[in-house]
Design a protein around this motif. Structure first.
Motif, PDB file in Angstrom:
ATOM      1  N   VAL A 179      23.740 -30.527 -10.168  1.00  0.00           N
ATOM      2  CA  VAL A 179      22.765 -31.474  -9.606  1.00  0.00           C
ATOM      3  C   VAL A 179      22.260 -32.390 -10.718  1.00  0.00           C
ATOM      4  O   VAL A 179      21.714 -31.919 -11.721  1.00  0.00           O
ATOM      5  N   ASN A 180      22.478 -33.684 -10.550  1.00  0.00           N
ATOM      6  CA  ASN A 180      22.038 -34.663 -11.554  1.00  0.00           C
ATOM      7  C   ASN A 180      20.521 -34.627 -11.708  1.00  0.00           C
ATOM      8  O   ASN A 180      19.789 -34.709 -10.722  1.00  0.00           O
ATOM      9  N   PHE A 181      20.070 -34.501 -12.953  1.00  0.00           N
ATOM     10  CA  PHE A 181      18.628 -34.294 -13.179  1.00  0.00           C
ATOM     11  C   PHE A 181      17.800 -35.510 -12.791  1.00  0.00           C
ATOM     12  O   PHE A 181      16.626 -35.369 -12.470  1.00  0.00           O
ATOM     13  N   ARG A 182      18.385 -36.696 -12.818  1.00  0.00           N
ATOM     14  CA  ARG A 182      17.615 -37.891 -12.448  1.00  0.00           C
ATOM     15  C   ARG A 182      17.666 -38.157 -10.949  1.00  0.00           C
ATOM     16  O   ARG A 182      16.645 -38.205 -10.281  1.00  0.00           O
ATOM     17  N   THR A 183      18.891 -38.306 -10.437  1.00  0.00           N
ATOM     18  CA  THR A 183      19.031 -38.766  -9.051  1.00  0.00           C
ATOM     19  C   THR A 183      19.035 -37.634  -8.029  1.00  0.00           C
ATOM     20  O   THR A 183      18.768 -37.859  -6.851  1.00  0.00           O
ATOM     21  N   GLY A 184      19.384 -36.429  -8.479  1.00  0.00           N
ATOM     22  CA  GLY A 184      19.502 -35.316  -7.541  1.00  0.00           C
ATOM     23  C   GLY A 184      20.886 -35.206  -6.912  1.00  0.00           C
ATOM     24  O   GLY A 184      21.123 -34.314  -6.091  1.00  0.00           O
ATOM     25  N   PHE A 243       8.021 -37.784 -14.574  1.00  0.00           N
ATOM     26  CA  PHE A 243       8.615 -39.085 -14.824  1.00  0.00           C
ATOM     27  C   PHE A 243       9.875 -38.864 -15.638  1.00  0.00           C
ATOM     28  O   PHE A 243       9.880 -38.064 -16.565  1.00  0.00           O
ATOM     29  N   ARG A 244      10.949 -39.547 -15.277  1.00  0.00           N
ATOM     30  CA  ARG A 244      12.151 -39.490 -16.085  1.00  0.00           C
ATOM     31  C   ARG A 244      12.565 -40.914 -16.422  1.00  0.00           C
ATOM     32  O   ARG A 244      12.739 -41.749 -15.528  1.00  0.00           O
ATOM     33  N   GLN A 262      -1.451 -45.676 -18.534  1.00  0.00           N
ATOM     34  CA  GLN A 262      -0.337 -46.386 -19.145  1.00  0.00           C
ATOM     35  C   GLN A 262       0.103 -45.743 -20.472  1.00  0.00           C
ATOM     36  O   GLN A 262       1.205 -45.958 -20.932  1.00  0.00           O
ATOM     37  N   GLN A 263      -0.802 -44.977 -21.060  1.00  0.00           N
ATOM     38  CA  GLN A 263      -0.520 -44.406 -22.379  1.00  0.00           C
ATOM     39  C   GLN A 263       0.470 -43.251 -22.319  1.00  0.00           C
ATOM     40  O   GLN A 263       0.210 -42.239 -21.680  1.00  0.00           O
ATOM     41  N   ARG A 264       1.579 -43.411 -23.043  1.00  0.00           N
ATOM     42  CA  ARG A 264       2.607 -42.373 -23.011  1.00  0.00           C
ATOM     43  C   ARG A 264       2.239 -41.165 -23.861  1.00  0.00           C
ATOM     44  O   ARG A 264       1.848 -41.303 -24.993  1.00  0.00           O
ATOM     45  N   GLN A 265       2.418 -39.974 -23.278  1.00  0.00           N
ATOM     46  CA  GLN A 265       2.203 -38.747 -24.047  1.00  0.00           C
ATOM     47  C   GLN A 265       3.540 -38.272 -24.598  1.00  0.00           C
ATOM     48  O   GLN A 265       4.589 -38.813 -24.220  1.00  0.00           O
ATOM     49  N   SER A 266       3.508 -37.259 -25.484  1.00  0.00           N
ATOM     50  CA  SER A 266       4.769 -36.896 -26.139  1.00  0.00           C
ATOM     51  C   SER A 266       5.754 -36.195 -25.194  1.00  0.00           C
ATOM     52  O   SER A 266       6.955 -36.342 -25.330  1.00  0.00           O
ATOM     53  N   VAL A 267       5.252 -35.425 -24.244  1.00  0.00           N
ATOM     54  CA  VAL A 267       6.161 -34.856 -23.232  1.00  0.00           C
ATOM     55  C   VAL A 267       5.894 -35.597 -21.933  1.00  0.00           C
ATOM     56  O   VAL A 267       4.753 -35.660 -21.470  1.00  0.00           O
ATOM     57  N   THR A 268       6.940 -36.176 -21.345  1.00  0.00           N
ATOM     58  CA  THR A 268       6.725 -36.973 -20.117  1.00  0.00           C
ATOM     59  C   THR A 268       7.199 -36.241 -18.882  1.00  0.00           C
ATOM     60  O   THR A 268       7.973 -35.525 -18.722  1.00  0.00           O
TER      61      THR A 268
END
Ligand SMILES: *Cc1c(COP(=O)(O)O)cnc(C)c1O
Length: 411
Positions: A170-175, A363-364, A405-411
């Motif tokens: 199973v593709n991790f992004r699209t499924g 989020f990927r 909007q601020q990106r954290q280190s693990v998304t």
């Protein structure tokens, strides 16, 4: 306007898995749509964590290797996992991470096809899978190479210079879910060995490794199997290959007699050869207990509920106008795993805004809002509420708030 056929409440009332939520320790006021990334805490695992630390380690000390079967845990847990992925006993062992396990299996598979120098995989595969191939190739030298193939029409891209075909089901992004049975058969027509990554399959729907005649598989246990952060992974080596299988990380736990303390390595002749160093007993014990939530539940029932939850999500999202904001990039239900992918340029901030409202998805990169459906603890009422919250966020453009909007280190 699409009228609801059944209300969320009605669907929950006739859900045979509805009571399973009680097996989990979930925070109040949280709707968890991220069990495909880190499964929540089963109560059985919580109890075992305390027991293994306080009693087994604290009181019984080193005698626990025998007394509490610590030494056999990799096989015992391996067989439990095997039961969930269609593998009869003696073919699955619990150890290390997917990344390390890929290295072992790929090395062993190449040795089993000495005339062939190509590993085939997809460019859209999970990065660590590709990185491990790239690292292995560097070690092997110029003779060997990787060939990137498309996820569609895989059979036509297979040629007899390929030693091993490494695919994630199973593709991790699209499924997107690949047809394990037919692709494995096509590979075997060319005498290619198959290695399937079950990261987003194990615990989500029925997987039939033995029936599909798969050669090798790997998977992790912290996603749909709820084993906990960094829980140990697993390897499947089909029984018919175990005699020829030789992996290069020749640690003492994979020796045929570790406690003979011989200076010469002699590999175990079973799947146990995949063990390298001392297993992480605490994590593996917690996983062992976590797997008990699958007792008395069929993977078929889980799959059926997942499909209903996903259909309900889509219907609700359409009804609420949410799908006007996103493009649904997941394939149709019959070729999809237990997740949905919604694309939006602001997907990261939208996900943060959703989490702030108690709905946890992920989020990927670059632009996917990924929604996981884990039927053991997710209800139709949860889905209805999650969609309503997402609709409010989109209508009010709440994601434009700078804090989201601020990106954290693990998304
Ligand atoms: C989650 C995931 C992994 C993780 O690998 P680890 O080495 O266990 O961290 C690997 N492959 C796929 C396809 C995944 O989805």
């Amino acid at each position: 306007m699409i009228n609801k056929v059944f209300s969320a409440e009605q669907l929950d009332n006739k859900d045979p898995l509805a009571l399973k939520v009680e097996a989990f320790s979930l925070p109040d006021d949280t709707i968890y749509l991220d069990g495909n990334s880190l499964g929540p805490l089963p109560k059985s695992a919580e109890a075992r964590a305390s027991e293994v630390v306080k009693q087994q380690w604290g009181q019984d000390l080193i005698t626990s290797w025998n007394k509490h079967q610590w030494i056999s845990l990799p096989q015992l847990v391996g067989d439990k996992i095997g039961n969930l992925v269609g593998a009869k006993n003696g073919q699955v062992i619990c150890c290390d991470s997917i990344s390390i396990n890929l290295f072992k299996v790929l090395s062993a598979a190449l040795k089993m096809r000495p005339g062939r120098k190509v590993i085939a995989t997809t460019r859209g595969n999970f990065p660590t899978d590709i990185y491990m191939v790239q690292g292995l190739l560097e070690l092997l030298g110029d003779e060997y190479s990787v060939r990137y193939i498309d996820e569609s029409n895989i059979g036509a891209q297979l040629s007899d210079d390929i030693a091993v075909l490494m695919l994630t089901q199973v593709n991790f992004r699209t499924g997107l879910k690949l047809d394990m049975q037919s692709i494995t058969a096509l590979a075997h027509d060319k005498n290619i060995l198959t290695l399937w990554d079950l990261a987003h399959s194990a615990g989500a729907f029925p997987v039939c490794l033995d029936d599909c005649d798969v050669d090798f598989a790997v998977g992790c246990t912290y996603k749909y199997l709820n084993g906990g952060p960094g829980a140990p992974a697993f390897i499947y080596v089909a029984e018919r290959h175990q005699a020829q299988y030789k992996q290069p990380l020749s640690g003492w736990m994979g020796h045929s007699a570790p406690f003979s303390f011989s200076p010469d390595y002699a590999p175990d002749s079973t799947v146990k050869q995949n063990l390298c160093g001392t297993p992480g007993v605490i994590g593996m014990s917690i996983l062992d207990a976590a797997l008990d939530v699958f007792d008395g539940v069929s993977l078929k029932a889980i799959d059926e509920k997942s499909k209903k939850l996903q259909a309900f999500f889509i219907a609700e999202a359409k009804r609420a106008g949410v799908l006007d904001y996103f493009s649904l990039v997941s394939p149709p239900i019959d070729v999809r795993g237990s997740q949905l992918a919604l694309a939006h340029d602001e997907a990261y901030a939208i996900c943060q805004a959703w989490i702030a409202e108690g709905v946890i998805a992920d989020f990927r990169a670059p632009n996917i809002l990924r929604i996981g459906f884990a039927p053991l603890y997710l209800s139709f009422t949860n889905v209805e509420k999650a969609v309503q919250t997402l609709s409010d966020i989109m209508v009010e453009k709440r994601y434009e708030n700078a804090t989201f909007q601020q990106r954290q280190s693990v998304t």
